[in-house]
Write a protein that holds these residues in place. Structure first.
Motif, PDB file in Angstrom:
ATOM      1  N   LEU A   8       0.941  -1.202  -0.007  1.00 36.49           N
ATOM      2  CA  LEU A   8      -0.126  -0.066  -0.058  1.00 36.49           C
ATOM      3  C   LEU A   8       0.919   1.258   0.081  1.00 36.49           C
ATOM      4  O   LEU A   8       1.620   1.442   0.953  1.00 36.49           O
ATOM      5  CB  LEU A   8      -0.934   0.058   1.227  1.00 36.49           C
ATOM      6  N   PRO A   9       0.803   2.139  -1.137  1.00 36.54           N
ATOM      7  CA  PRO A   9       1.449   3.398  -0.803  1.00 36.54           C
ATOM      8  C   PRO A   9       1.107   4.089   0.232  1.00 36.54           C
ATOM      9  O   PRO A   9       0.247   4.329   0.711  1.00 36.54           O
ATOM     10  CB  PRO A   9       0.987   3.966  -2.230  1.00 36.54           C
ATOM     11  N   TRP A  10       2.376   4.784   0.884  1.00 38.67           N
ATOM     12  CA  TRP A  10       2.322   5.747   1.823  1.00 38.67           C
ATOM     13  C   TRP A  10       2.626   7.176   1.293  1.00 38.67           C
ATOM     14  O   TRP A  10       3.775   7.400   0.799  1.00 38.67           O
ATOM     15  CB  TRP A  10       3.164   5.335   3.279  1.00 38.67           C
ATOM     16  N   LEU A  11       1.826   7.951   1.396  1.00 35.85           N
ATOM     17  CA  LEU A  11       1.902   9.254   0.888  1.00 35.85           C
ATOM     18  C   LEU A  11       2.364  10.269   1.750  1.00 35.85           C
ATOM     19  O   LEU A  11       2.002  10.322   3.085  1.00 35.85           O
ATOM     20  CB  LEU A  11       0.554   9.943   0.228  1.00 35.85           C
ATOM     21  N   THR A  12       3.177  11.282   1.488  1.00 32.33           N
ATOM     22  CA  THR A  12       3.607  12.348   2.289  1.00 32.33           C
ATOM     23  C   THR A  12       2.848  13.353   1.627  1.00 32.33           C
ATOM     24  O   THR A  12       2.224  13.435   0.742  1.00 32.33           O
ATOM     25  CB  THR A  12       5.066  12.660   1.964  1.00 32.33           C
ATOM     26  N   ALA A  13       3.093  14.525   2.434  1.00 31.35           N
ATOM     27  CA  ALA A  13       2.118  15.829   1.949  1.00 31.35           C
ATOM     28  C   ALA A  13       2.153  16.284   0.525  1.00 31.35           C
ATOM     29  O   ALA A  13       1.294  16.843  -0.023  1.00 31.35           O
ATOM     30  CB  ALA A  13       2.264  16.913   2.906  1.00 31.35           C
ATOM     31  N   HIS A  14       3.261  16.000  -0.015  1.00 30.11           N
ATOM     32  CA  HIS A  14       3.579  16.581  -1.371  1.00 30.11           C
ATOM     33  C   HIS A  14       3.218  15.352  -2.503  1.00 30.11           C
ATOM     34  O   HIS A  14       3.485  15.714  -3.653  1.00 30.11           O
ATOM     35  CB  HIS A  14       5.161  17.292  -1.395  1.00 30.11           C
ATOM     36  N   ASP A  15       3.013  14.218  -2.204  1.00 27.83           N
ATOM     37  CA  ASP A  15       2.939  13.248  -2.998  1.00 27.83           C
ATOM     38  C   ASP A  15       1.989  13.365  -3.780  1.00 27.83           C
ATOM     39  O   ASP A  15       0.432  13.379  -3.017  1.00 27.83           O
ATOM     40  CB  ASP A  15       2.833  11.858  -2.526  1.00 27.83           C
ATOM     41  N   PRO A  16       1.674  12.991  -5.147  1.00 24.80           N
ATOM     42  CA  PRO A  16       0.385  12.846  -5.834  1.00 24.80           C
ATOM     43  C   PRO A  16      -0.249  11.506  -5.705  1.00 24.80           C
ATOM     44  O   PRO A  16       0.474  10.674  -5.058  1.00 24.80           O
ATOM     45  CB  PRO A  16       0.869  12.825  -7.386  1.00 24.80           C
ATOM     46  N   PHE A  17      -1.430  11.393  -5.706  1.00 22.98           N
ATOM     47  CA  PHE A  17      -2.218  10.294  -5.568  1.00 22.98           C
ATOM     48  C   PHE A  17      -1.812   9.266  -6.723  1.00 22.98           C
ATOM     49  O   PHE A  17      -1.717   9.514  -7.700  1.00 22.98           O
ATOM     50  CB  PHE A  17      -3.749  10.366  -5.632  1.00 22.98           C
ATOM     51  N   PRO A  18      -1.851   7.901  -6.476  1.00 27.19           N
ATOM     52  CA  PRO A  18      -1.448   6.967  -7.277  1.00 27.19           C
ATOM     53  C   PRO A  18      -2.620   6.758  -8.386  1.00 27.19           C
ATOM     54  O   PRO A  18      -3.811   7.134  -7.931  1.00 27.19           O
ATOM     55  CB  PRO A  18      -1.289   5.705  -6.885  1.00 27.19           C
ATOM     56  N   VAL A  20      -5.895   5.271 -10.081  1.00 34.59           N
ATOM     57  CA  VAL A  20      -6.949   4.585  -9.308  1.00 34.59           C
ATOM     58  C   VAL A  20      -6.809   3.001  -9.842  1.00 34.59           C
ATOM     59  O   VAL A  20      -7.265   2.107  -9.232  1.00 34.59           O
ATOM     60  CB  VAL A  20      -8.476   5.133  -9.646  1.00 34.59           C
ATOM     61  N   THR A  21      -6.363   2.949 -10.979  1.00 31.40           N
ATOM     62  CA  THR A  21      -6.285   1.414 -11.570  1.00 31.40           C
ATOM     63  C   THR A  21      -5.078   0.460 -10.404  1.00 31.40           C
ATOM     64  O   THR A  21      -5.106  -0.864 -10.513  1.00 31.40           O
ATOM     65  CB  THR A  21      -5.564   1.113 -12.870  1.00 31.40           C
ATOM     66  N   GLN A  22      -4.420   1.327  -9.358  1.00 25.23           N
ATOM     67  CA  GLN A  22      -3.576   0.679  -8.565  1.00 25.23           C
ATOM     68  C   GLN A  22      -4.189   0.237  -7.218  1.00 25.23           C
ATOM     69  O   GLN A  22      -3.609  -0.292  -6.555  1.00 25.23           O
ATOM     70  CB  GLN A  22      -2.570   1.505  -8.271  1.00 25.23           C
ATOM     71  N   ALA A  23      -5.713   0.571  -7.215  1.00 27.37           N
ATOM     72  CA  ALA A  23      -6.365   0.442  -5.893  1.00 27.37           C
ATOM     73  C   ALA A  23      -6.480  -1.316  -5.664  1.00 27.37           C
ATOM     74  O   ALA A  23      -6.599  -1.820  -7.003  1.00 27.37           O
ATOM     75  CB  ALA A  23      -7.899   0.906  -6.017  1.00 27.37           C
ATOM     76  N   PRO A  31     -11.015  -4.316  -0.922  1.00 25.52           N
ATOM     77  CA  PRO A  31     -11.084  -3.969  -2.106  1.00 25.52           C
ATOM     78  C   PRO A  31     -11.458  -2.340  -2.302  1.00 25.52           C
ATOM     79  O   PRO A  31     -12.314  -1.803  -1.481  1.00 25.52           O
ATOM     80  CB  PRO A  31     -12.300  -4.520  -2.597  1.00 25.52           C
ATOM     81  N   GLY A  32     -10.832  -1.811  -3.209  1.00 18.13           N
ATOM     82  CA  GLY A  32     -10.697  -0.177  -3.191  1.00 18.13           C
ATOM     83  C   GLY A  32      -9.579   0.487  -2.714  1.00 18.13           C
ATOM     84  O   GLY A  32      -9.709   1.675  -2.979  1.00 18.13           O
ATOM     85  N   LEU A  33      -9.102  -0.042  -1.635  1.00 21.21           N
ATOM     86  CA  LEU A  33      -8.019   0.816  -0.932  1.00 21.21           C
ATOM     87  C   LEU A  33      -6.837   1.012  -1.857  1.00 21.21           C
ATOM     88  O   LEU A  33      -6.275   0.224  -2.465  1.00 21.21           O
ATOM     89  CB  LEU A  33      -7.579  -0.095   0.144  1.00 21.21           C
ATOM     90  N   LEU A  34      -6.533   2.366  -1.955  1.00 22.19           N
ATOM     91  CA  LEU A  34      -5.577   2.799  -2.814  1.00 22.19           C
ATOM     92  C   LEU A  34      -4.273   3.384  -2.160  1.00 22.19           C
ATOM     93  O   LEU A  34      -3.276   3.083  -2.664  1.00 22.19           O
ATOM     94  CB  LEU A  34      -6.336   4.000  -3.591  1.00 22.19           C
ATOM     95  N   ALA A  35      -4.505   4.014  -1.111  1.00 22.32           N
ATOM     96  CA  ALA A  35      -3.051   4.681  -0.412  1.00 22.32           C
ATOM     97  C   ALA A  35      -3.547   5.080   1.064  1.00 22.32           C
ATOM     98  O   ALA A  35      -4.765   5.020   1.161  1.00 22.32           O
ATOM     99  CB  ALA A  35      -2.537   5.831  -1.227  1.00 22.32           C
ATOM    100  N   TRP A  66      -9.594   5.649  -1.140  1.00 21.01           N
ATOM    101  CA  TRP A  66     -10.407   4.693  -1.774  1.00 21.01           C
ATOM    102  C   TRP A  66     -10.878   5.120  -3.103  1.00 21.01           C
ATOM    103  O   TRP A  66     -10.965   6.127  -3.276  1.00 21.01           O
ATOM    104  CB  TRP A  66     -11.605   4.160  -0.952  1.00 21.01           C
ATOM    105  N   SER A  67     -10.724   3.794  -3.855  1.00 19.22           N
ATOM    106  CA  SER A  67     -11.532   4.289  -5.194  1.00 19.22           C
ATOM    107  C   SER A  67     -11.853   2.886  -5.715  1.00 19.22           C
ATOM    108  O   SER A  67     -11.027   2.263  -6.549  1.00 19.22           O
ATOM    109  CB  SER A  67     -10.353   4.824  -6.324  1.00 19.22           C
ATOM    110  N   PRO A  68     -13.209   2.311  -5.307  1.00 20.34           N
ATOM    111  CA  PRO A  68     -13.642   0.953  -5.512  1.00 20.34           C
ATOM    112  C   PRO A  68     -14.099   0.898  -7.005  1.00 20.34           C
ATOM    113  O   PRO A  68     -14.508   1.756  -7.644  1.00 20.34           O
ATOM    114  CB  PRO A  68     -14.914   0.997  -4.577  1.00 20.34           C
TER     115      PRO A  68
END
Length: 248
Positions: A8-18, A20-23, A31-35, A66-68
């Motif tokens: 599971l990607p761990w995001l910092t304050a400046h990271d873009p979201f992965p 959604v196909t990586q959820a 299911p649906g958990l993204l980061a 999430w992005s189910p």
């Protein structure tokens, strides 16, 4: 057998979201958990909703995004106004002490959504940080409340995010019979009157399905939502003439 999910990607304050196909997919524990991680504030919420992502986590957890797939969506043309609700709504419409207000008490609506007991749920995901972040988004004109008032009292309502004509439903509450359903019906009427085709419901429930919501592939949902985002924003005022969109 449930498959081991990818890291599971761990995001910092400046990271873009992965993307959604990586959820996580349907064969994973969530299911649906993204980061996880990042900052829960209005800019991150805005960025998330633009990509079809939303936060959902409990007290003591980091922000979870999430992005189910599939996505539960209410096509406003398919909204089912059942006979009992139609009767209740007719009485509501002809009673002077009953009214729909929009954005009158946004924080109060969120607080009621957080604290109203729900069958089968222990606790709430609408933690104080969530309330503060969505209130900041509301201050920017990107989050709205649709409220049911009776005799000068707030008895039900919902809140949502809206980017252009893309509407993302969040949570509802009712302190009187059918009060949340009346608020949802008002939102449907507003969307129908202004050409917003769908309301995102995020996760499938039997209650939403009974009102006409159905699952659709995430890619289809996002294609429509991203087109609607580019259109002029809805006018978030409620005119009683909007009810006529439900009479056909």
């Amino acid at each position: 057998m449930t498959a081991a999910p990818p890291p599971l990607p761990w995001l910092t304050a400046h990271d873009p979201f992965p993307p959604v196909t990586q959820a996580w997919g349907p064969d994973t524990p969530l299911p649906g958990l993204l980061a996880a991680g990042a900052v829960l504030d209005a800019p991150h919420l805005h960025a998330a909703y633009r990509e079809g992502i939303f936060p959902w986590f409990s007290a003591g957890q980091p922000p979870l995004w999430w992005s189910p797939d599939p996505r539960m969506v209410l096509q406003v043309a398919q909204f089912r106004l059942h006979r009992s609700l139609r009767k209740t709504l007719a009485q509501f419409r002809r009673t002077a002490q009953c009214e729909i207000r929009i954005d009158h008490s946004f924080r109060q609506v969120m607080e009621h959504c957080a604290h109203t007991p729900r069958p089968g749920q222990d606790g709430t995901w609408i933690v104080p940080g969530i309330i503060d972040a969505y209130c900041a988004l509301h201050a920017q004109g990107l989050a709205h409340s649709v409220e049911t008032w009776v005799d000068g009292k707030l008895v039900g309502g919902l809140y949502c995010v809206a980017l252009g004509r893309a509407v993302y439903g969040e949570s509802m509450f009712a302190h009187a019979r059918d009060a949340s359903k009346i608020a949802l019906t008002a939102l449907v009427a507003l969307c129908r009157s202004q050409g917003a085709p769908q309301i995102d419901c995020q996760q499938a429930t039997a209650h939403l399905a009974s009102l006409g919501a159905a699952e659709m592939p995430r890619a289809d949902f996002l294609r429509i939502a991203q087109t609607q985002q580019q259109q002029p924003a809805l006018d978030w005022t409620f005119d009683p003439s909007f009810w006529a969109t439900l009479d056909t």
